[in-house]
Design a protein around this motif. Structure first.
Motif, PDB file in Angstrom:
ATOM      1  N   THR A 105       6.003  -3.825   6.541  1.00  0.00           N
ATOM      2  CA  THR A 105       7.393  -3.364   6.557  1.00  0.00           C
ATOM      3  C   THR A 105       7.561  -2.385   5.396  1.00  0.00           C
ATOM      4  OG1 THR A 105       9.717  -4.076   6.588  1.00  0.00           O
ATOM      5  CG2 THR A 105       8.247  -5.318   5.158  1.00  0.00           C
ATOM      6  N   GLN A 106       8.195  -1.255   5.684  1.00  0.00           N
ATOM      7  CA  GLN A 106       8.282  -0.175   4.707  1.00  0.00           C
ATOM      8  C   GLN A 106       9.422  -0.407   3.722  1.00  0.00           C
ATOM      9  OE1 GLN A 106       6.256   2.560   4.265  1.00  0.00           O
ATOM     10  NE2 GLN A 106       7.494   3.057   2.461  1.00  0.00           N
ATOM     11  N   VAL A 107       9.106  -0.254   2.455  1.00  0.00           N
ATOM     12  CA  VAL A 107      10.116  -0.295   1.392  1.00  0.00           C
ATOM     13  C   VAL A 107      10.091   1.051   0.689  1.00  0.00           C
ATOM     14  CG1 VAL A 107      10.786  -1.333  -0.807  1.00  0.00           C
ATOM     15  CG2 VAL A 107       9.948  -2.780   1.065  1.00  0.00           C
ATOM     16  N   THR A 108      11.234   1.707   0.630  1.00  0.00           N
ATOM     17  CA  THR A 108      11.340   2.996  -0.042  1.00  0.00           C
ATOM     18  C   THR A 108      12.450   2.907  -1.080  1.00  0.00           C
ATOM     19  OG1 THR A 108      10.636   4.151   1.958  1.00  0.00           O
ATOM     20  CG2 THR A 108      11.698   5.469   0.243  1.00  0.00           C
ATOM     21  N   VAL A 109      12.105   3.232  -2.323  1.00  0.00           N
ATOM     22  CA  VAL A 109      13.063   3.158  -3.422  1.00  0.00           C
ATOM     23  C   VAL A 109      13.294   4.569  -3.950  1.00  0.00           C
ATOM     24  CG1 VAL A 109      13.632   2.095  -5.627  1.00  0.00           C
ATOM     25  CG2 VAL A 109      12.160   0.877  -4.005  1.00  0.00           C
ATOM     26  N   PRO A 111      11.167   3.258  -8.185  1.00  0.00           N
ATOM     27  CA  PRO A 111      10.532   4.169  -7.219  1.00  0.00           C
ATOM     28  C   PRO A 111       9.047   3.861  -7.010  1.00  0.00           C
ATOM     29  CG  PRO A 111      12.000   5.385  -8.647  1.00  0.00           C
ATOM     30  CD  PRO A 111      11.951   3.984  -9.187  1.00  0.00           C
ATOM     31  N   GLU A 112       8.363   3.384  -8.029  1.00  0.00           N
ATOM     32  CA  GLU A 112       6.939   3.061  -7.886  1.00  0.00           C
ATOM     33  C   GLU A 112       6.685   1.808  -7.054  1.00  0.00           C
ATOM     34  OE1 GLU A 112       8.638   3.665 -10.737  1.00  0.00           O
ATOM     35  OE2 GLU A 112       7.891   2.410 -12.397  1.00  0.00           O
ATOM     36  N   ASP A 113       7.735   1.103  -6.660  1.00  0.00           N
ATOM     37  CA  ASP A 113       7.594  -0.023  -5.733  1.00  0.00           C
ATOM     38  C   ASP A 113       7.548   0.448  -4.281  1.00  0.00           C
ATOM     39  OD1 ASP A 113       9.852  -1.856  -7.828  1.00  0.00           O
ATOM     40  OD2 ASP A 113       7.671  -2.078  -7.725  1.00  0.00           O
ATOM     41  N   THR A 114       7.766   1.723  -4.049  1.00  0.00           N
ATOM     42  CA  THR A 114       7.728   2.279  -2.702  1.00  0.00           C
ATOM     43  C   THR A 114       6.347   2.096  -2.092  1.00  0.00           C
ATOM     44  OG1 THR A 114       9.457   3.911  -3.146  1.00  0.00           O
ATOM     45  CG2 THR A 114       7.915   4.400  -1.347  1.00  0.00           C
ATOM     46  N   ALA A 115       6.317   1.435  -0.933  1.00  0.00           N
ATOM     47  CA  ALA A 115       5.040   1.143  -0.269  1.00  0.00           C
ATOM     48  C   ALA A 115       5.310   0.443   1.057  1.00  0.00           C
ATOM     49  CB  ALA A 115       4.168   0.245  -1.145  1.00  0.00           C
ATOM     50  N   LEU A 116       4.242   0.306   1.819  1.00  0.00           N
ATOM     51  CA  LEU A 116       4.258  -0.542   3.003  1.00  0.00           C
ATOM     52  C   LEU A 116       3.832  -1.930   2.544  1.00  0.00           C
ATOM     53  CD1 LEU A 116       4.710  -0.463   6.075  1.00  0.00           C
ATOM     54  CD2 LEU A 116       2.283   0.041   6.336  1.00  0.00           C
ATOM     55  N   TYR A 117       4.687  -2.906   2.785  1.00  0.00           N
ATOM     56  CA  TYR A 117       4.449  -4.265   2.306  1.00  0.00           C
ATOM     57  C   TYR A 117       3.907  -5.133   3.444  1.00  0.00           C
ATOM     58  CZ  TYR A 117       6.632  -3.409  -2.189  1.00  0.00           C
ATOM     59  OH  TYR A 117       6.911  -2.941  -3.458  1.00  0.00           O
ATOM     60  N   TYR A 118       2.801  -5.819   3.150  1.00  0.00           N
ATOM     61  CA  TYR A 118       2.121  -6.655   4.131  1.00  0.00           C
ATOM     62  C   TYR A 118       2.158  -8.123   3.726  1.00  0.00           C
ATOM     63  CZ  TYR A 118      -0.091  -2.322   5.762  1.00  0.00           C
ATOM     64  OH  TYR A 118      -0.336  -1.069   6.240  1.00  0.00           O
ATOM     65  N   CYS A 119       2.331  -8.960   4.705  1.00  0.00           N
ATOM     66  CA  CYS A 119       2.195 -10.398   4.553  1.00  0.00           C
ATOM     67  C   CYS A 119       0.774 -10.769   4.984  1.00  0.00           C
ATOM     68  CB  CYS A 119       3.237 -11.062   5.445  1.00  0.00           C
ATOM     69  SG  CYS A 119       3.199 -12.839   5.499  1.00  0.00           S
ATOM     70  N   ALA A 120       0.156 -11.728   4.278  1.00  0.00           N
ATOM     71  CA  ALA A 120      -1.201 -12.125   4.595  1.00  0.00           C
ATOM     72  C   ALA A 120      -1.358 -13.626   4.422  1.00  0.00           C
ATOM     73  CB  ALA A 120      -2.189 -11.384   3.703  1.00  0.00           C
ATOM     74  N   GLN A 162       0.845  -1.190   0.000  1.00  0.00           N
ATOM     75  CA  GLN A 162       0.000   0.000   0.000  1.00  0.00           C
ATOM     76  C   GLN A 162       0.877   1.234   0.000  1.00  0.00           C
ATOM     77  OE1 GLN A 162      -2.940   0.126   3.115  1.00  0.00           O
ATOM     78  NE2 GLN A 162      -4.165   1.637   2.009  1.00  0.00           N
ATOM     79  N   ALA A 163       0.762   2.014  -1.052  1.00  0.00           N
ATOM     80  CA  ALA A 163       1.465   3.279  -1.155  1.00  0.00           C
ATOM     81  C   ALA A 163       0.591   4.383  -0.567  1.00  0.00           C
ATOM     82  CB  ALA A 163       1.803   3.575  -2.608  1.00  0.00           C
ATOM     83  N   PRO A 164       1.182   5.483  -0.129  1.00  0.00           N
ATOM     84  CA  PRO A 164       0.392   6.577   0.458  1.00  0.00           C
ATOM     85  C   PRO A 164      -0.696   7.056  -0.496  1.00  0.00           C
ATOM     86  CG  PRO A 164       2.715   6.941   0.851  1.00  0.00           C
ATOM     87  CD  PRO A 164       2.632   5.765  -0.087  1.00  0.00           C
ATOM     88  N   GLY A 165      -1.913   7.147   0.008  1.00  0.00           N
ATOM     89  CA  GLY A 165      -3.027   7.637  -0.786  1.00  0.00           C
ATOM     90  C   GLY A 165      -3.595   6.645  -1.774  1.00  0.00           C
ATOM     91  N   LYS A 166      -3.112   5.406  -1.738  1.00  0.00           N
ATOM     92  CA  LYS A 166      -3.587   4.388  -2.679  1.00  0.00           C
ATOM     93  C   LYS A 166      -4.174   3.197  -1.943  1.00  0.00           C
ATOM     94  CE  LYS A 166      -0.483   5.507  -6.509  1.00  0.00           C
ATOM     95  NZ  LYS A 166       0.457   4.954  -7.520  1.00  0.00           N
ATOM     96  N   GLU A 167      -4.942   2.396  -2.689  1.00  0.00           N
ATOM     97  CA  GLU A 167      -5.502   1.179  -2.132  1.00  0.00           C
ATOM     98  C   GLU A 167      -4.409   0.124  -1.938  1.00  0.00           C
ATOM     99  OE1 GLU A 167      -9.260   2.415  -1.618  1.00  0.00           O
ATOM    100  OE2 GLU A 167      -8.813   0.275  -1.454  1.00  0.00           O
TER     101      GLU A 167
END
Length: 123
Positions: A117-121, A87-96, A39-44
């Motif tokens: 876990t946060q990934v920032t590119v 850079p567009e891979d930047t997001a909070l990554y969730y395991c489910a 989930q990236a900021p402001g996105k689903e």
């Protein structure tokens, strides 16, 4: 009961690689289908990859050929190897995790989630 904890995120440059890990404290880990969402900021929150209890795998088109999902049932771990990061891979990554076998790309299918876990590119 399933309790998921992600790790491995960080700040990297475009083109770099990163490997995310997710550990589950439950005792029936090998029965679950396991996925990564982000989930990236402001996105689903969106689907990234899934690995089934039978090792079936599927990927979002945006990460196909760059990311690889794997699992180690002996260690109750699921991994996401991310290569050629953008850079567009930047997001909070969730395991489910889910015991369901239908609609594995849909977040509503999953009843168990980690904290992310946060990934920032950077470019």
């Amino acid at each position: 009961q399933v309790h998921l904890v992600e790790s491995g995120g960080g700040l990297v440059q475009a083109g770099d690689s990163l490997k995310l890990s997710c550990v589950d404290s439950g005792r029936t880990f090998n029965r679950y289908n396991l996925a990564w969402f982000r989930q990236a900021p402001g996105k689903e929150r969106e689907f990234v990859a899934v690995i089934g209890w039978n090792d079936y795998t599927a990927y979002a088109d945006s990460v196909k050929d760059r990311f690889a999902i794997s699992r180690d049932n002996a260690k109750n771990m699921v991994y996401l190897q991310m290569n050629s990061l953008k850079p567009e891979d930047t997001a909070l990554y969730y395991c489910a995790a889910t015991l369901g076998n239908a609609e594995l790309r849909a977040k509503r299918t999953y009843g168990y989630w980690g904290q992310g876990t946060q990934v920032t590119v950077s470019s």
